[in-house]
Design an enzyme around this catalytic site. Structure first.
Site, PDB file in Angstrom:
ATOM      1  N   ASP A   1      -8.015  -7.427   0.360  1.00  0.00           N
ATOM      2  CA  ASP A   1      -7.086  -7.719   1.449  1.00  0.00           C
ATOM      3  C   ASP A   1      -7.743  -7.325   2.758  1.00  0.00           C
ATOM      4  OD1 ASP A   1      -5.618  -5.134   2.882  1.00  0.00           O
ATOM      5  OD2 ASP A   1      -6.527  -4.658   0.956  1.00  0.00           O
ATOM      6  N   ASP A  49       0.847  -1.183   0.000  1.00  0.00           N
ATOM      7  CA  ASP A  49       0.000   0.000   0.000  1.00  0.00           C
ATOM      8  C   ASP A  49       0.888   1.241   0.000  1.00  0.00           C
ATOM      9  OD1 ASP A  49       0.940   0.257   2.601  1.00  0.00           O
ATOM     10  OD2 ASP A  49      -0.913  -0.443   3.519  1.00  0.00           O
ATOM     11  N   CYS A  95      -7.553 -28.322  11.997  1.00  0.00           N
ATOM     12  CA  CYS A  95      -8.708 -29.216  11.929  1.00  0.00           C
ATOM     13  C   CYS A  95      -8.301 -30.679  11.751  1.00  0.00           C
ATOM     14  CB  CYS A  95      -9.633 -28.787  10.793  1.00  0.00           C
ATOM     15  SG  CYS A  95     -10.472 -27.213  11.098  1.00  0.00           S
ATOM     16  N   HIS A 132      -5.817 -21.739  10.320  1.00  0.00           N
ATOM     17  CA  HIS A 132      -7.170 -22.158   9.933  1.00  0.00           C
ATOM     18  C   HIS A 132      -7.902 -21.028   9.211  1.00  0.00           C
ATOM     19  CE1 HIS A 132     -11.258 -23.745  10.051  1.00  0.00           C
ATOM     20  NE2 HIS A 132     -11.595 -22.515  10.409  1.00  0.00           N
ATOM     21  N   CYS A 143      -7.059 -28.015   7.024  1.00  0.00           N
ATOM     22  CA  CYS A 143      -5.939 -27.281   7.609  1.00  0.00           C
ATOM     23  C   CYS A 143      -5.374 -28.064   8.796  1.00  0.00           C
ATOM     24  CB  CYS A 143      -6.383 -25.881   8.054  1.00  0.00           C
ATOM     25  SG  CYS A 143      -7.167 -25.827   9.682  1.00  0.00           S
ATOM     26  N   CYS A 169     -12.687 -29.389   6.871  1.00  0.00           N
ATOM     27  CA  CYS A 169     -11.510 -28.554   6.633  1.00  0.00           C
ATOM     28  C   CYS A 169     -10.240 -29.398   6.695  1.00  0.00           C
ATOM     29  CB  CYS A 169     -11.447 -27.431   7.673  1.00  0.00           C
ATOM     30  SG  CYS A 169     -10.025 -26.337   7.493  1.00  0.00           S
TER      31      CYS A 169
END
Length: 375
Positions: free
Chosen positions: A266, A92, A309, A335, A306, A304
């Protein structure tokens, strides 16, 4: 060096999929960019962020110019090497952070003079200085320097702010120069006023940018007002360039923005929420610190994949959060970032297959069901 390029691959209503090509790799759109404010996504290794499916990160000009300084990062080989991230980075301009320094800044035509929130040292940030900092960082996508119009703002205030940003946009374009393989995005302003948004878009088109951002939203106006602006603002920008909605957002904000023609977003939300025990799932948001989880052997989400999980129970995650163990921030952030990237993957597939409206309805219906029943 290869050029920056953008190809649209499919459309479904206003929603679109595409691919941004950069020398450091492709960015699949719609894309969500995790925020690495100070050259790190908090609680995550760069390899872990990549493993969630992220194609690009966002870095923060304001924070990096103050510490460790852009000049030091440049001497050490640039931001990619410094933070061990080989994929693209968007930075930015620093404008949003500087504008939020109420009482520590002075705005003029030249730019913004401000005091560091870290040590009180004096600094000047102008379009030219912002372009210099982002060049030293080695950003793949550079943002023009602008003033983020506050909300609420009357039409005269919004017009003056937008016109200043457009003058700064031209200076940013001139200072950026011709940098093959690097892109400069202009930022549309104009508050909630369609005429000002149209005038801003016209000026940005005249100057010419590699991509176009929609600024001045996600600043407290609420989802209904934001969607009201997004009903027309993206349509004012070139169809053949990426459209980036800055600072958004919650999962339903993202879905609504994509439905209105946005390609990039974002937000700090998935990482910040992970550190505070807020967990995003297809059934909505749950709070891992709630007592209902302390004896629950199930994962956060059985579908999930990840690490949180796959390998840990709600009971364990509740315990380590309550105990203020660092692994809590690591697992919950992973996660959440995984959830966001899976969301983007699902969105891209639905658009490509021409079923985005049905997918969107299912997304909202599943979230409305709420978390699984308590054991």
């Amino acid at each position: 060096m290869p050029c920056f390029d953008f190809d649209l691959t499919s459309r479904d209503g206003k929603a679109r999929t595409g691919r941004i090509r950069t020398p450091r790799g492709d960015i699949r759109t719609p894309a969500f960019m995790p925020v690495g404010t100070a050259a790190t996504v908090k609680a995550m290794m760069p390899e872990s962020v990549a493993a969630t499916g992220a194609d690009i990160l966002l870095g923060n000009t304001y924070h990096l110019m103050l510490r460790p300084t852009a000049e030091r990062i440049d001497r050490l080989g640039g931001l990619h090497r410094f933070m061990n991230w080989e994929k693209p980075i968007l930075t930015d301009s620093g404008g949003f952070q500087v504008m939020s320094l109420t009482g520590l800044r002075k705005l003029t035509e030249e730019g913004v003079r401000f005091r560091s929130h870290i040590d009180g040292s004096r600094h000047m940030l102008s379009p030219e200085r912002s372009m210099e900092i982002q060049r030293l960082l080695g950003s793949d996508i550079v943002m023009a320097f602008d003033e983020c119009t506050p909300f609420p703002a009357d039409e005269e205030t919004a017009r003056n702010s937008m016109e200043l940003s457009m003058r700064w946009a031209r200076r940013s374009r001139e200072a950026f120069g011709d940098r093959s393989g690097h892109a400069l995005f202009g930022i549309q302003q104009g508050g909630v006023y369609p005429g000002l948004r149209a005038a801003s878009a016209e000026k940005l088109r005249e100057i010419g940018f590699d991509g176009y951002a929609i600024g001045g939203l996600a600043v407290g106006e609420g989802q209904e007002t934001m969607f009201g602006v997004l009903d027309y603002a993206p349509d004012m920008l070139p169809e053949d360039k990426p459209r980036y909605l800055m600072g958004v957002g919650k999962p339903d904000d993202i879905v609504g923005a994509v439905a209105r023609g946005v390609d990039m977003m974002d937000c700090v939300l998935p990482s910040r929420s992970g550190r505070t025990g807020q967990v995003f799932t297809r059934r909505g948001v749950l709070n891992i610190k709630n007592a209902r989880h302390q004896d629950d052997p199930r994962p956060i989400d059985e579908t999930c994949t990840c690490p949180a999980c796959r390998s840990y129970s709600r009971a364990y995650l509740h315990h380590v959060f309550r105990a203020q163990e660092i692994i809590s921030s690591m697992l919950l952030t992973w996660h959440n970032l995984h959830y966001y990237q899976q969301l983007m993957s699902d969105i891209r597939a639905a658009i490509a297959e021409g079923r985005f409206a049905d997918w969107q309805a299912g997304f909202h219906a599943e979230r409305a069901e709420g978390d699984v029943a308590r054991l």
